[in-house]
Design a protein around this motif. Sequence first.
Motif, PDB file in Angstrom:
ATOM      1  N   PRO A 169       0.813  -1.225   0.000  1.00  0.00           N
ATOM      2  CA  PRO A 169       0.000   0.000   0.000  1.00  0.00           C
ATOM      3  C   PRO A 169       0.848   1.278   0.000  1.00  0.00           C
ATOM      4  CG  PRO A 169      -0.845  -1.577   1.599  1.00  0.00           C
ATOM      5  CD  PRO A 169       0.492  -2.086   1.163  1.00  0.00           C
ATOM      6  N   ILE A 170       2.054   1.208   0.578  1.00  0.00           N
ATOM      7  CA  ILE A 170       2.943   2.372   0.542  1.00  0.00           C
ATOM      8  C   ILE A 170       3.355   2.651  -0.897  1.00  0.00           C
ATOM      9  CG2 ILE A 170       5.114   3.349   1.377  1.00  0.00           C
ATOM     10  CD1 ILE A 170       4.932   1.470   3.790  1.00  0.00           C
ATOM     11  N   ALA A 171       3.687   1.593  -1.623  1.00  0.00           N
ATOM     12  CA  ALA A 171       4.048   1.753  -3.034  1.00  0.00           C
ATOM     13  C   ALA A 171       2.883   2.309  -3.834  1.00  0.00           C
ATOM     14  CB  ALA A 171       4.494   0.412  -3.610  1.00  0.00           C
ATOM     15  N   SER A 172       1.666   1.872  -3.517  1.00  0.00           N
ATOM     16  CA  SER A 172       0.487   2.375  -4.244  1.00  0.00           C
ATOM     17  C   SER A 172       0.318   3.871  -4.039  1.00  0.00           C
ATOM     18  CB  SER A 172      -0.772   1.641  -3.771  1.00  0.00           C
ATOM     19  OG  SER A 172      -0.702   0.270  -4.106  1.00  0.00           O
ATOM     20  N   ILE A 183       7.114  10.590  -0.101  1.00  0.00           N
ATOM     21  CA  ILE A 183       6.538   9.489   0.672  1.00  0.00           C
ATOM     22  C   ILE A 183       7.680   8.667   1.261  1.00  0.00           C
ATOM     23  CG2 ILE A 183       5.111   7.409   0.612  1.00  0.00           C
ATOM     24  CD1 ILE A 183       3.535  10.003   0.169  1.00  0.00           C
ATOM     25  N   PHE A 184       7.641   8.511   2.585  1.00  0.00           N
ATOM     26  CA  PHE A 184       8.672   7.752   3.286  1.00  0.00           C
ATOM     27  C   PHE A 184       8.074   6.454   3.820  1.00  0.00           C
ATOM     28  CE2 PHE A 184       9.732  12.267   3.781  1.00  0.00           C
ATOM     29  CZ  PHE A 184      10.953  12.279   3.129  1.00  0.00           C
ATOM     30  N   ASN A 200      14.297   0.068  -3.718  1.00  0.00           N
ATOM     31  CA  ASN A 200      14.153  -0.219  -5.141  1.00  0.00           C
ATOM     32  C   ASN A 200      12.797  -0.812  -5.475  1.00  0.00           C
ATOM     33  OD1 ASN A 200      16.736   0.694  -5.605  1.00  0.00           O
ATOM     34  ND2 ASN A 200      17.680  -1.338  -5.582  1.00  0.00           N
ATOM     35  N   ARG A 201      12.318  -1.691  -4.619  1.00  0.00           N
ATOM     36  CA  ARG A 201      11.055  -2.381  -4.908  1.00  0.00           C
ATOM     37  C   ARG A 201       9.853  -1.439  -4.800  1.00  0.00           C
ATOM     38  NH1 ARG A 201       9.134  -7.711  -4.491  1.00  0.00           N
ATOM     39  NH2 ARG A 201      11.248  -8.269  -5.146  1.00  0.00           N
ATOM     40  N   TYR A 202       9.872  -0.562  -3.821  1.00  0.00           N
ATOM     41  CA  TYR A 202       8.682   0.237  -3.550  1.00  0.00           C
ATOM     42  C   TYR A 202       8.805   1.702  -3.964  1.00  0.00           C
ATOM     43  CZ  TYR A 202       7.505  -3.977  -1.026  1.00  0.00           C
ATOM     44  OH  TYR A 202       7.259  -5.292  -0.717  1.00  0.00           O
ATOM     45  N   GLY A 203       9.998   2.125  -4.378  1.00  0.00           N
ATOM     46  CA  GLY A 203      10.154   3.444  -4.976  1.00  0.00           C
ATOM     47  C   GLY A 203       9.940   4.616  -4.051  1.00  0.00           C
ATOM     48  N   VAL A 204      10.082   4.417  -2.741  1.00  0.00           N
ATOM     49  CA  VAL A 204       9.841   5.503  -1.785  1.00  0.00           C
ATOM     50  C   VAL A 204      10.947   6.554  -1.873  1.00  0.00           C
ATOM     51  CG1 VAL A 204       8.488   4.138  -0.161  1.00  0.00           C
ATOM     52  CG2 VAL A 204      10.994   4.159   0.023  1.00  0.00           C
TER      53      VAL A 204
END
Length: 326
Positions: A169-172, A183-184, A200-204
Motif C-alpha cells: 500500500p505504501i508503493a500504491s 513518501i517515506f 528499489n522495490r517500492y520506490g519511496v
Amino acid sequence: MEDVSDPPFRAVCKSNGADLMYTEFISSEGLIRDAIKSRQKLDIFDNERPVGIQIFGGDEEAMALSARIVDTVNPDLLDINFGCPVKKVVSKGAGAAVLKDIDLMVRLTKAVVNSTSLPVTVKTRLGWDDASINIGEVAERLQDVGIKALAIHGRTRCQLYKGSANWDPIASVKENPRIQIPIFGNGDIDSPEKALLYKNRYGVDGIMIGRAAIGYPWIFNEIKHFLRTGEHLPPPTIQQRVEVIQKHLHRSVEWKGLKAGINEMRRHYTNYLRGLPNIKEYRLKLVTISEVEEIDDVLEQITNSYDGYEFKPRQVDMDSMAYSCG
C-alpha cells in the motif's frame, strides 16, 4: 519513540549518519497545560538539525495551540503522529485512533497547518485494521490541506508491531499520480540489504528507521555506505560500542539529571552489548549501579575483557525479506 528519541539518543544517531530526526512525540494537551515533561521534550539543539518536533492529539483547538508553541522553539519542521498504536494514546482518540475518522484527521491536520509557519509532515499507518486500509485516501486528503511529506508505517493499528510490515500500500501511494509530496516508508528495515531492496522495490523517497536504531545507531551509516558502494562496513568494535554508550550516558545525565539519566539509560545496555558472550554479569552491574564513575569503570572492564572480540555482521533473514516484499 517515547522515552527513546530524546536529545542524548538523537546525538548518537546523528553522529552515526542519521539525516533527519524527530523528537519523542509530545501531547498537545500536555503542552497547553505546561506539563514539565512535555515542555522538556521541546529541547532541540543546533548540532542535530535538521530536526522535527512531533505532536499528537485529538482536539483541533489543542493541536492548533500546541503548533504555535512548537513554533517558538524553531525546529525545522512539525510532524503530526497519527500512527501510535499504544492503548493509552488510542484511548484518548489520538495517534492511530484518528485513522477511524479521516474527516477528523483532516480537520486536525488543517488546524496545525494553519497555525504554524513550519513545514508540516505526518506519520501514520495503513489503517485501523485489515478491513479498513485507507492510506490512499488519507494521503490525498492530507496533501490537499497542505502537508509537505508523509511517512507510512506498513502495519495497521490492530497489528501493533506484530507480523511483517506490508509495503504494497505504501508503493500504491507513491505511484498515485495525484501524490506530489515525498513518501517515506517505515517498518522492518533493520539491515542495509533490506533498505536497498525496499527502496528499489517500492520506490519511496526515503526510509524511516525506528526500533532498529535502539542500541545500534551505526545502522544509518551502514545503510548509506551499502547504498553507495554495495559493500558492508565492518561491525563496530567493542571500543566503538563503549565509546557510544559513554557518550549516550553522559549526555543523558547532563540533560535529565543524575538519577533519571542513569535510570533511563538502563533500557539501552542490552541492545548496545547484544552479541557479546557471557555478558550477563556485566549487564547486571550496569543496571544496578547508580554512579556515573562506577558505570564508566564497568564499561572499561567490558572493553578490556572483550578486547579483540570480533562481532559477527547482523544476520539477515532473506526468506522473511522475500515474504515481506511479496
